[in-house]
Scaffold this active site. Structure first.
Site, short mmCIF file in Angstrom:
data_model
loop_
_atom_site.label_atom_id
_atom_site.label_comp_id
_atom_site.label_asym_id
_atom_site.label_seq_id
_atom_site.Cartn_x
_atom_site.Cartn_y
_atom_site.Cartn_z
N THR A 141 7.68 3.53 -7.26
CA THR A 141 7.88 2.39 -6.34
C THR A 141 6.79 1.34 -6.54
O THR A 141 6.86 0.28 -5.95
CB THR A 141 7.86 2.87 -4.86
N GLY A 142 5.79 1.66 -7.37
CA GLY A 142 4.73 0.70 -7.66
C GLY A 142 5.05 -0.05 -8.95
O GLY A 142 6.11 0.14 -9.54
N ASP B 111 2.91 11.75 -12.81
CA ASP B 111 3.55 12.16 -11.56
C ASP B 111 2.68 13.22 -10.90
O ASP B 111 2.47 14.30 -11.48
CB ASP B 111 4.95 12.72 -11.90
N VAL B 112 2.19 12.95 -9.70
CA VAL B 112 1.23 13.88 -9.07
C VAL B 112 1.87 15.21 -8.69
O VAL B 112 1.16 16.17 -8.37
CB VAL B 112 0.54 13.29 -7.81
N SER C 193 3.05 8.29 -2.88
CA SER C 193 4.28 8.68 -2.18
C SER C 193 5.10 7.42 -1.96
O SER C 193 4.53 6.38 -1.60
CB SER C 193 3.95 9.28 -0.80
N ASN D 21 -1.62 19.68 -5.71
CA ASN D 21 -2.33 19.43 -6.97
C ASN D 21 -3.61 18.63 -6.74
O ASN D 21 -4.65 18.90 -7.35
CB ASN D 21 -1.42 18.69 -7.95
N TYR E 264 10.32 12.04 4.61
CA TYR E 264 9.00 11.40 4.65
C TYR E 264 8.15 12.00 5.77
O TYR E 264 7.05 12.50 5.53
CB TYR E 264 9.21 9.90 4.86
N ARG F 105 10.92 -3.45 4.46
CA ARG F 105 10.05 -3.48 5.61
C ARG F 105 10.13 -4.86 6.26
O ARG F 105 10.48 -5.85 5.61
CB ARG F 105 8.62 -3.10 5.22
N1 NAD Z 1 2.30 0.31 3.88
C1 NAD Z 1 2.36 0.90 5.04
O1 NAD Z 1 2.62 0.24 6.05
C2 NAD Z 1 2.08 2.38 5.18
C3 NAD Z 1 2.19 2.95 6.46
C4 NAD Z 1 1.95 4.31 6.59
C5 NAD Z 1 1.55 5.07 5.52
N2 NAD Z 1 1.45 4.49 4.30
C6 NAD Z 1 1.06 5.36 3.17
O2 NAD Z 1 0.19 4.69 2.29
C7 NAD Z 1 0.47 5.06 0.94
C8 NAD Z 1 0.73 3.82 0.09
O3 NAD Z 1 1.84 3.11 0.62
P1 NAD Z 1 2.29 1.68 0.06
O4 NAD Z 1 2.79 0.91 1.21
O5 NAD Z 1 1.21 1.13 -0.77
O6 NAD Z 1 3.56 2.10 -0.80
P2 NAD Z 1 3.93 1.79 -2.33
O7 NAD Z 1 5.30 2.33 -2.54
O8 NAD Z 1 3.68 0.37 -2.63
O9 NAD Z 1 2.86 2.67 -3.10
C9 NAD Z 1 3.01 4.03 -3.35
C10 NAD Z 1 2.62 4.27 -4.81
O10 NAD Z 1 2.73 5.68 -5.09
C11 NAD Z 1 3.36 5.81 -6.36
N3 NAD Z 1 3.98 7.15 -6.40
C12 NAD Z 1 5.03 7.61 -5.67
N4 NAD Z 1 5.31 8.88 -6.00
C13 NAD Z 1 4.40 9.24 -6.95
C14 NAD Z 1 4.17 10.42 -7.69
N5 NAD Z 1 4.93 11.51 -7.53
N6 NAD Z 1 3.17 10.43 -8.61
C15 NAD Z 1 2.38 9.34 -8.79
N7 NAD Z 1 2.56 8.19 -8.12
C16 NAD Z 1 3.55 8.14 -7.22
C17 NAD Z 1 4.35 4.69 -6.44
O11 NAD Z 1 4.77 4.37 -7.76
C18 NAD Z 1 3.56 3.55 -5.79
O12 NAD Z 1 2.80 2.84 -6.72
C19 NAD Z 1 1.65 6.03 0.98
O13 NAD Z 1 1.16 7.36 0.94
C20 NAD Z 1 2.26 5.76 2.33
O14 NAD Z 1 2.92 6.90 2.84
C21 NAD Z 1 1.72 3.16 4.09
#
Ligand code: NAD
Length: 311
Positions: A37-38, A58-59, A77, A101, A147, A188
């Site tokens: 998702t990044g 992939d973690v 995530s 991990n 989630y 969002r």
């Molecule tokens: N943005 C928010 O408002 C918010 C709110 C609550 C919690 N969070 C938490 O903060 C963290 C980051 O969120 P974000 O908004 O930046 O989301 P995002 O989707 O932009 O970033 C998540 C990143 O994790 C990577 N990823 C996903 N699964 C993976 C895997 N198996 N191995 C390696 N990389 C993986 C994706 O490619 C992405 O770059 C997440 O854990 C999310 O649950 C975010």
């Protein structure tokens, strides 16, 4: 934090990329991301820095790293409802096997570990505002359960590693965060509203718009995450902005600041969408000396500017 070796999982995502950028002011940063998702574009500008290393991985598979790792931020995530409902199994694997991990890595390297959890662990809360002692009101099988429940599992696993193996774990329950580098179509509220307003398309409000959220600007969140990982606590902290706003007011504000001609359209509220969401950040304020500093207009202005630049 200075002269440390820091690992950021999910570092090519929205919050992770801002965190990597901030940490690079004085530290070496390894960013691990599977780009589900990044996007590499989020960290492209950091690639020229010799203290930055990107590893596509992939973690949910074990991660081997050579050398010292002083701090780990485990953010990997999918995070937006659209993403995790499209990738429910991957989301659960990232938060279960992925967290396992990363905990094993922290154990091996004696790293201080911050687990990025979420306000979603509170589900559709029956207590308001939510403080860390509230156990939550979560549907274990609904569309958001992949989630919510996997983040709850990750928290429980982190505490088990702390109790059994003495791993230095801190948990950040992150509430809605916004800012540049969110994706236009991640579902969002703020990116949706801004994109629709910039296109002069109808702004979609779910329900009657009276449900509330509180939005934290990303630089404030990054500061909170760094303060927490450096703290001496093995504990859970809410991080977010306690200024509660009705979604309809947020939509109006975006429309006004963009100068858009969009109309508002109302759609039915998605299943299990929380009605009210507001963090109680007393603990973070008292123990970490942290509170958000960016006003909503200021943060929204920077976010709109960024969305305009990619428009
Ligand atoms: N943005 C928010 O408002 C918010 C709110 C609550 C919690 N969070 C938490 O903060 C963290 C980051 O969120 P974000 O908004 O930046 O989301 P995002 O989707 O932009 O970033 C998540 C990143 O994790 C990577 N990823 C996903 N699964 C993976 C895997 N198996 N191995 C390696 N990389 C993986 C994706 O490619 C992405 O770059 C997440 O854990 C999310 O649950 C975010």
């Amino acid at each position: 934090m200075r002269d440390k070796n820091v690992l950021v999982t999910g570092g090519a995502g929205f919050i992770g990329s801002h965190l990597c950028e901030e940490l690079l002011k004085g530290n070496k940063v390894i960013c691990v991301d599977n780009l589900s998702t990044g996007n590499c574009k989020n960290v492209e500008h950091l690639m020229v820095n010799e203290n930055f290393k990107f590893i596509e991985h992939d973690v949910s598979k074990p991660l081997n790293l050579k050398g010292r790792v002083d701090f780990i931020f485990h953010l990997a995530s999918p995070a937006s409802p659209i993403d995790y409902q499209k990738l429910p199994i991957e989301t659960m694997m990232a938060n279960s096997l992925g967290t396992l991990n990363i905990l094993n890595l922290a154990k091996e390297k004696h790293s201080k570990l911050l687990l990025a959890s979420t306000s979603e662990v509170y589900g559709d809360p029956e207590e308001h505002p939510q403080n860390e002692s509230y156990w939550g009101h979560v549907n274990p099988t609904g569309p958001r359960s992949c989630y919510d429940e996997s983040k709850r599992f990750a928290e429980a696993l982190a505490f088990a590693y702390q109790r059994i193996h003495g791993v230095d774990v801190k948990i950040a329950r992150i509430f809605n965060t916004y800012g540049p580098r969110m994706r236009k179509n991640d579902g969002r509220a703020i990116p949706n509203f801004v994109t629709q307003a910039l296109n002069n398309e109808p702004i979609t409000v779910y329900g009657n718009g009276k449900q509330t959220r509180s939005f934290c600007y990303v630089s404030d969140m990054v500061e909170g995450l760094i303060r927490l990982v450096e703290s001496e606590f093995f504990d859970v902290f809410n991080l977010g902005n306690p200024d509660e706003m009705k979604i309809i007011d947020v939509a109006e504000k975006v429309k006004g600041m963009v100068g858009s001609k969009s109309d508002m359209v109302f759609r039915s509220l998605p299943k299990d969408d929380p009605v009210r969401r507001k963090p109680d950040i007393t603990k973070a304020r008292k123990k970490l000396g942290w509170k958000p500093r960016t006003g909503f207009e200021e943060g929204l202005g920077k976010t709109i500017e960024w969305f305009r630049s990619i428009h």
